[in-house]
Motif scaffolding. Sequence first.
Motif, short mmCIF file in Angstrom:
data_model
loop_
_atom_site.label_atom_id
_atom_site.label_comp_id
_atom_site.label_asym_id
_atom_site.label_seq_id
_atom_site.Cartn_x
_atom_site.Cartn_y
_atom_site.Cartn_z
N MET A 1 -26.97 -14.70 -112.00
CA MET A 1 -26.34 -13.32 -111.86
C MET A 1 -26.78 -12.70 -110.57
N GLU A 2 -26.00 -12.23 -109.69
CA GLU A 2 -26.32 -11.62 -108.46
C GLU A 2 -26.07 -10.18 -108.52
N LEU A 3 -26.54 -9.21 -107.93
CA LEU A 3 -26.67 -7.83 -107.76
C LEU A 3 -25.10 -7.47 -107.45
N ASN A 4 -24.39 -8.08 -106.58
CA ASN A 4 -23.13 -7.83 -106.28
C ASN A 4 -22.06 -8.38 -107.17
N ASN A 5 -22.45 -8.87 -108.22
CA ASN A 5 -21.67 -9.57 -109.26
C ASN A 5 -21.94 -9.46 -110.55
N ILE A 6 -22.36 -8.04 -110.82
CA ILE A 6 -22.80 -7.75 -112.27
C ILE A 6 -21.34 -7.63 -112.89
N LYS A 8 -18.53 -6.55 -115.90
CA LYS A 8 -18.14 -5.25 -116.12
C LYS A 8 -18.55 -4.74 -117.26
N ALA A 9 -19.31 -5.79 -118.28
CA ALA A 9 -19.72 -5.66 -119.54
C ALA A 9 -21.00 -4.58 -119.35
N PHE A 10 -21.42 -4.66 -118.23
CA PHE A 10 -22.80 -3.81 -118.07
C PHE A 10 -22.59 -2.72 -117.08
N SER A 11 -21.28 -2.45 -116.72
CA SER A 11 -21.01 -1.34 -115.89
C SER A 11 -20.95 0.10 -116.39
N LEU A 12 -20.85 0.28 -117.65
CA LEU A 12 -20.94 1.49 -118.43
C LEU A 12 -22.09 1.47 -119.46
N PRO A 13 -22.82 2.59 -119.43
CA PRO A 13 -23.87 2.85 -120.48
C PRO A 13 -23.50 2.62 -121.66
N LEU A 14 -22.51 2.85 -122.13
CA LEU A 14 -21.97 2.67 -123.72
C LEU A 14 -21.88 1.38 -123.87
N ARG A 15 -21.15 0.55 -122.91
CA ARG A 15 -21.08 -0.78 -123.23
C ARG A 15 -22.55 -1.43 -123.32
N LEU A 16 -23.35 -1.26 -122.48
CA LEU A 16 -24.70 -1.61 -122.55
C LEU A 16 -25.34 -1.37 -123.71
N SER A 17 -25.17 -0.17 -124.18
CA SER A 17 -25.82 0.23 -125.40
C SER A 17 -25.31 -0.48 -126.77
N LEU A 18 -23.99 -0.58 -126.75
CA LEU A 18 -23.42 -1.36 -127.65
C LEU A 18 -23.76 -3.00 -127.92
N ILE A 19 -23.90 -3.41 -126.91
CA ILE A 19 -24.33 -4.98 -126.63
C ILE A 19 -25.98 -5.08 -127.10
N ASP A 75 -23.05 -15.86 -128.64
CA ASP A 75 -23.98 -16.60 -127.46
C ASP A 75 -23.75 -16.25 -126.11
N HIS A 76 -22.44 -16.20 -125.68
CA HIS A 76 -21.94 -15.83 -124.39
C HIS A 76 -22.56 -14.28 -123.91
N GLY A 77 -22.42 -13.31 -124.62
CA GLY A 77 -22.86 -12.15 -124.53
C GLY A 77 -24.43 -12.03 -124.46
N LEU A 78 -25.13 -12.74 -125.32
CA LEU A 78 -26.63 -12.80 -125.20
C LEU A 78 -27.22 -13.56 -123.96
N THR A 79 -26.44 -14.24 -123.83
CA THR A 79 -27.13 -15.16 -122.41
C THR A 79 -26.67 -14.20 -121.12
N GLN A 80 -25.53 -13.71 -121.04
CA GLN A 80 -25.22 -12.64 -120.14
C GLN A 80 -26.24 -11.42 -120.09
N LEU A 81 -26.40 -10.93 -121.12
CA LEU A 81 -27.55 -9.80 -121.26
C LEU A 81 -28.89 -10.23 -120.78
N GLU A 82 -29.25 -11.54 -121.05
CA GLU A 82 -30.49 -12.11 -120.73
C GLU A 82 -30.57 -12.32 -119.26
N GLU A 83 -29.53 -12.65 -118.65
CA GLU A 83 -29.40 -12.85 -117.00
C GLU A 83 -29.39 -11.60 -116.16
N TYR A 84 -28.94 -10.63 -116.89
CA TYR A 84 -28.83 -9.31 -116.58
C TYR A 84 -30.32 -8.77 -116.49
N VAL A 85 -30.51 -8.84 -117.67
CA VAL A 85 -32.17 -8.25 -117.77
C VAL A 85 -33.21 -8.99 -116.66
#
Length: 97
Positions: A1-6, A8-19, A75-85
């Motif tokens: 994951m790159e900074l210019n390609n985050i 959309k799932a992580f673009s809103l605080p509510l989405r990030l909170s839900l995940i 699993d996809h969501g968890l992987t993406q969250l781990e990459e974002y972190v």
Amino acid sequence: MELNNIPKAFSLPLRLSLISSLVSGGKNFNNLKNITKASEGNISVQLSKLENWGYVKSLKSIKNKKMNTQYFITDHGLTQLEEYVELLENIIKSNNN
């Protein structure tokens, strides 16, 4: 994951909170409402988007003669969250050097 390609799932605080709240296990709608303090409509819309993108899945059942929907991170969501972190950690580390 790159900074210019985050995603959309992580673009809103509510989405990030839900995940993030689903990492520890499945939650029903009321649990998520209590955790996020967001409106029912907003939660519903964002959960639908997250589900369509494959980050969250829902399982419907009947509990006490009422429909109960449990939400889980995929699993996809968890992987993406781990990459974002990891991306955020790398940004912090690079700015501390």
